[in-house]
Write a protein that holds these residues in place. Structure first.
Motif, PDB file in Angstrom:
ATOM      1  N   ILE A 141       1.059  -1.175   0.251  1.00  0.00           N
ATOM      2  CA  ILE A 141       0.066   0.190  -0.261  1.00  0.00           C
ATOM      3  C   ILE A 141       0.728   0.713  -0.576  1.00  0.00           C
ATOM      4  O   ILE A 141       1.901   1.557   0.514  1.00  0.00           O
ATOM      5  N   VAL A 142       1.274   2.061  -1.014  1.00  0.00           N
ATOM      6  CA  VAL A 142       1.378   3.349  -0.844  1.00  0.00           C
ATOM      7  C   VAL A 142       0.739   4.319  -0.871  1.00  0.00           C
ATOM      8  O   VAL A 142       0.164   4.529  -1.922  1.00  0.00           O
ATOM      9  N   ALA A 143       1.417   5.164   0.462  1.00  0.00           N
ATOM     10  CA  ALA A 143       0.262   6.317   0.345  1.00  0.00           C
ATOM     11  C   ALA A 143       1.117   7.241   1.383  1.00  0.00           C
ATOM     12  O   ALA A 143       2.365   7.239   0.926  1.00  0.00           O
ATOM     13  N   HIS A 144       0.441   7.922   2.236  1.00  0.00           N
ATOM     14  CA  HIS A 144       1.143   8.924   3.418  1.00  0.00           C
ATOM     15  C   HIS A 144       1.438   8.713   4.987  1.00  0.00           C
ATOM     16  O   HIS A 144       1.025   7.824   5.065  1.00  0.00           O
ATOM     17  N   PHE A 145       2.353   9.652   5.296  1.00  0.00           N
ATOM     18  CA  PHE A 145       2.482   9.493   6.544  1.00  0.00           C
ATOM     19  C   PHE A 145       1.230   9.382   7.575  1.00  0.00           C
ATOM     20  O   PHE A 145       1.642   8.575   8.017  1.00  0.00           O
ATOM     21  N   GLY A 146       0.719  10.139   7.471  1.00  0.00           N
ATOM     22  CA  GLY A 146      -0.813  10.018   8.039  1.00  0.00           C
ATOM     23  C   GLY A 146      -1.346   8.704   8.054  1.00  0.00           C
ATOM     24  O   GLY A 146      -1.976   8.030   9.003  1.00  0.00           O
ATOM     25  N   ALA A 147      -1.860   8.204   6.622  1.00  0.00           N
ATOM     26  CA  ALA A 147      -2.760   7.202   6.569  1.00  0.00           C
ATOM     27  C   ALA A 147      -1.732   5.533   7.193  1.00  0.00           C
ATOM     28  O   ALA A 147      -2.516   4.162   7.867  1.00  0.00           O
ATOM     29  N   ILE A 148       0.174   5.995   7.174  1.00  0.00           N
ATOM     30  CA  ILE A 148       0.371   4.669   7.422  1.00  0.00           C
ATOM     31  C   ILE A 148       0.738   5.092   9.148  1.00  0.00           C
ATOM     32  O   ILE A 148       0.283   3.901   9.584  1.00  0.00           O
ATOM     33  N   ASP A 162       1.005   8.654  20.765  1.00  0.00           N
ATOM     34  CA  ASP A 162       1.794   7.898  20.745  1.00  0.00           C
ATOM     35  C   ASP A 162       2.599   7.631  19.375  1.00  0.00           C
ATOM     36  O   ASP A 162       3.483   7.491  19.063  1.00  0.00           O
ATOM     37  N   ALA A 163       1.360   7.329  18.586  1.00  0.00           N
ATOM     38  CA  ALA A 163       1.391   6.653  17.058  1.00  0.00           C
ATOM     39  C   ALA A 163       2.353   7.820  16.523  1.00  0.00           C
ATOM     40  O   ALA A 163       2.920   7.872  15.752  1.00  0.00           O
ATOM     41  N   PHE A 164       1.842   9.110  17.172  1.00  0.00           N
ATOM     42  CA  PHE A 164       2.455  10.400  15.994  1.00  0.00           C
ATOM     43  C   PHE A 164       4.253  10.317  16.552  1.00  0.00           C
ATOM     44  O   PHE A 164       4.935  11.020  15.942  1.00  0.00           O
ATOM     45  N   SER A 165       4.422   9.921  17.878  1.00  0.00           N
ATOM     46  CA  SER A 165       5.756   9.414  17.764  1.00  0.00           C
ATOM     47  C   SER A 165       6.524   9.451  17.109  1.00  0.00           C
ATOM     48  O   SER A 165       7.961   8.873  16.710  1.00  0.00           O
ATOM     49  N   HIS A 166       6.029   8.415  15.882  1.00  0.00           N
ATOM     50  CA  HIS A 166       6.780   7.018  15.198  1.00  0.00           C
ATOM     51  C   HIS A 166       7.468   8.022  13.802  1.00  0.00           C
ATOM     52  O   HIS A 166       6.433   8.781  13.308  1.00  0.00           O
ATOM     53  N   ARG A 167       8.348   7.484  13.444  1.00  0.00           N
ATOM     54  CA  ARG A 167       8.882   8.740  12.086  1.00  0.00           C
ATOM     55  C   ARG A 167       8.665   7.059  11.241  1.00  0.00           C
ATOM     56  O   ARG A 167       7.908   6.331  10.705  1.00  0.00           O
ATOM     57  N   ILE A 168       7.933   8.312   9.936  1.00  0.00           N
ATOM     58  CA  ILE A 168       7.633   7.474   8.511  1.00  0.00           C
ATOM     59  C   ILE A 168       8.372   7.923   7.666  1.00  0.00           C
ATOM     60  O   ILE A 168       7.428   8.817   7.282  1.00  0.00           O
ATOM     61  N   ASP A 169       9.620   7.139   6.823  1.00  0.00           N
ATOM     62  CA  ASP A 169      10.367   8.462   6.442  1.00  0.00           C
ATOM     63  C   ASP A 169       9.752   8.516   5.010  1.00  0.00           C
ATOM     64  O   ASP A 169       9.031   7.440   4.576  1.00  0.00           O
ATOM     65  N   ASN A 170       9.781   9.317   3.216  1.00  0.00           N
ATOM     66  CA  ASN A 170       9.219   8.723   2.306  1.00  0.00           C
ATOM     67  C   ASN A 170      10.331   7.391   1.956  1.00  0.00           C
ATOM     68  O   ASN A 170      11.821   7.834   2.192  1.00  0.00           O
ATOM     69  N   LEU A 171       9.694   6.774   0.880  1.00  0.00           N
ATOM     70  CA  LEU A 171      10.318   5.421   0.467  1.00  0.00           C
ATOM     71  C   LEU A 171      10.492   4.788   1.779  1.00  0.00           C
ATOM     72  O   LEU A 171      10.731   3.999   1.364  1.00  0.00           O
ATOM     73  N   SER A 172       9.729   4.420   3.056  1.00  0.00           N
ATOM     74  CA  SER A 172      10.287   3.665   4.230  1.00  0.00           C
ATOM     75  C   SER A 172       9.025   2.436   3.961  1.00  0.00           C
ATOM     76  O   SER A 172       7.898   2.200   2.656  1.00  0.00           O
TER      77      SER A 172
END
Length: 192
Positions: A141-148, A162-172
């Motif tokens: 599923i290719v999506a976005h920071f918030g969706a992930i 607490d979910a917002f504390s996770h880093r979600i980088d581009n192409l991760s």
């Protein structure tokens, strides 16, 4: 077991809050895209948000995997009146609301936009439809920071803050598996 491989789209280089604006992704790092494609399972299904930064990223990494139609329910957060504005600019106008949106996410919403709870409900429903239609398969599923983050929150049963504390980088890649007894997290924010 159904495995989800949640990929954040390529970078837009925007320095503002980008939600439903249809900005393109910078997909010039073809070596990183190739490494990402190799990291993902074959066979797998590939689906993305309908925003072109996600759709183009999905097309770039799909290879010979089956590509499903783009799904608007997998879009990023709708930031409404905050769209394409910088955090500092919004904070100067509406400091309490923007701080509450990020610090205590839930029912607070940007003017004309979505609350975190609304984003979660929208993306959860889309993911549940995908799992029901393709049970037991690998789904990219290719999506976005918030969706992930909605799926990280759901799988780990975290409070939203607490979910917002996770880093979600581009192409991760964030890998979640759904078993009959619940979710398991294999990795969050893996870079190829």
């Amino acid at each position: 077991m159904t495995r989800l491989h949640l990929v954040r789209h390529g970078p837009t280089h925007a320095k503002s809050m980008v939600g439903w604006s249809d900005l393109p992704a910078d997909l010039s790092d073809t070596a990183q895209l190739d490494r990402l494609s190799l990291l993902l399972p074959r066979p797998a299904l590939v689906v993305s948000s309908d925003l072109r930064r996600a759709a183009a990223t999905a097309d770039a990494i799909a290879g010979n995997r089956r590509r499903l139609p783009n799904d608007p329910a997998l879009r990023e957060i709708n930031f409404g009146a905050w769209e394409l504005r910088r955090f500092a600019e919004i904070e100067a106008e509406d400091p309490e609301r923007i701080r509450a949106y990020w610090d205590t996410p839930g029912d607070v919403r940007p003017p004309g936009g979505e609350s975190w709870n609304e984003v979660c409900a929208r993306v959860d429903a889309a993911v549940d439809r995908l799992i029901a239609a393709h049970d037991g398969q690998d789904i990219v599923i290719v999506a976005h920071f918030g969706a992930i983050l909605t799926q990280v929150q759901r799988a780990l049963r975290l409070p939203a803050a607490d979910a917002f504390s996770h880093r979600i980088d581009n192409l991760s890649v964030t890998e979640l598996s759904l078993y009959p007894d619940g979710w398991r997290v294999a990795g969050i924010n893996r870079l190829p």
